[in-house]
Design an enzyme around this catalytic site. Structure first.
Site, PDB file in Angstrom:
ATOM      1  N   CYS A 153       0.830  -1.200   0.000  1.00  0.00           N
ATOM      2  CA  CYS A 153       0.000   0.000   0.000  1.00  0.00           C
ATOM      3  C   CYS A 153       0.871   1.258   0.000  1.00  0.00           C
ATOM      4  O   CYS A 153       1.666   1.468  -0.913  1.00  0.00           O
ATOM      5  CB  CYS A 153      -0.973  -0.056   1.179  1.00  0.00           C
ATOM      6  N   ALA A 154       0.754   2.099   0.991  1.00  0.00           N
ATOM      7  CA  ALA A 154       1.535   3.326   1.072  1.00  0.00           C
ATOM      8  C   ALA A 154       2.950   3.101   1.603  1.00  0.00           C
ATOM      9  O   ALA A 154       3.823   3.946   1.407  1.00  0.00           O
ATOM     10  CB  ALA A 154       0.815   4.340   1.960  1.00  0.00           C
TER      11      ALA A 154
END
Length: 188
Positions: free
Chosen positions: A106-107
């Protein structure tokens, strides 16, 4: 010999990525330690959607322990807490230096690994929209990217978390175990 993975839980982490990773690794026979980096020193954290997760330990208590894999869920502000934790960054640098596996989803590939120059020449992916923070020469727009030479697994987000976790099982335990786990979870 059982492999040992560390999953780092931060307030605001993406719960699906954390839980899917922990569950899949355990199904693969991997010993998992979930460690909290809660600034208030609590084992329980509140994830990005309000789900309460309880870690096994505080990160400080396992900082000197070797792990075969250090895994970072994404989510916001969870990835920011990961990025801003000096002990975790020290552990990730040591893990890379000794050739241990790292995994981020994800991030976290952009906000943690790229921010601290922990990607190097690896091929990577991340949450759509974070491409500009990842090395352009190594970015691949696919669900999961495993870079064997750099011992790095990256993935895009909640919907890719099962494939991400299975990739971690595959690199640690091999194809047979990973395929068995996938079949048992009705993913094959």
């Amino acid at each position: 010999m059982s492999h040992h993975a560390l999953v780092v839980l931060a307030p605001g982490c993406e719960e699906l990525e954390a839980v899917a990773s922990i569950d899949t690794l355990v199904r693969g026979g991997i010993q998992v330690t979930a460690a909290s980096i809660c600034p208030q020193g609590r084992l329980q954290i509140t994830a990005s959607r309000g789900v309460k997760l309880v870690a096994d330990v505080l990160l400080e208590s396992v900082a000197e322990q070797p792990f075969d894999l250090i895994l970072l869920p994404g989510g916001l502000p969870g990835a920011e807490y990961l990025r801003d934790n000096p002990l975790l960054i020290h552990m990730l640098k040591a893990q890379r230096a000794r050739g241990g596996w790292r995994a981020a989803i994800c991030a976290s590939p952009a906000l943690v690994l790229a921010h601290h120059d922990l990607i190097g020449p690896a091929k990577v992916t991340g949450y759509p929209g974070t491409e500009g923070q990842l090395p352009a020469s190594g970015f691949i727009a696919q669900a999961v990217v495993v870079d064997e030479p750099e011992r790095l697994i990256t993935s895009q987000g909640p919907g890719t978390s099962m494939a991400f976790a299975l990739a971690a099982v595959r690199v640690l335990e091999g194809d047979t175990i990973a395929d068995k786990v996938a079949a048992g979870m009705l993913l094959k």
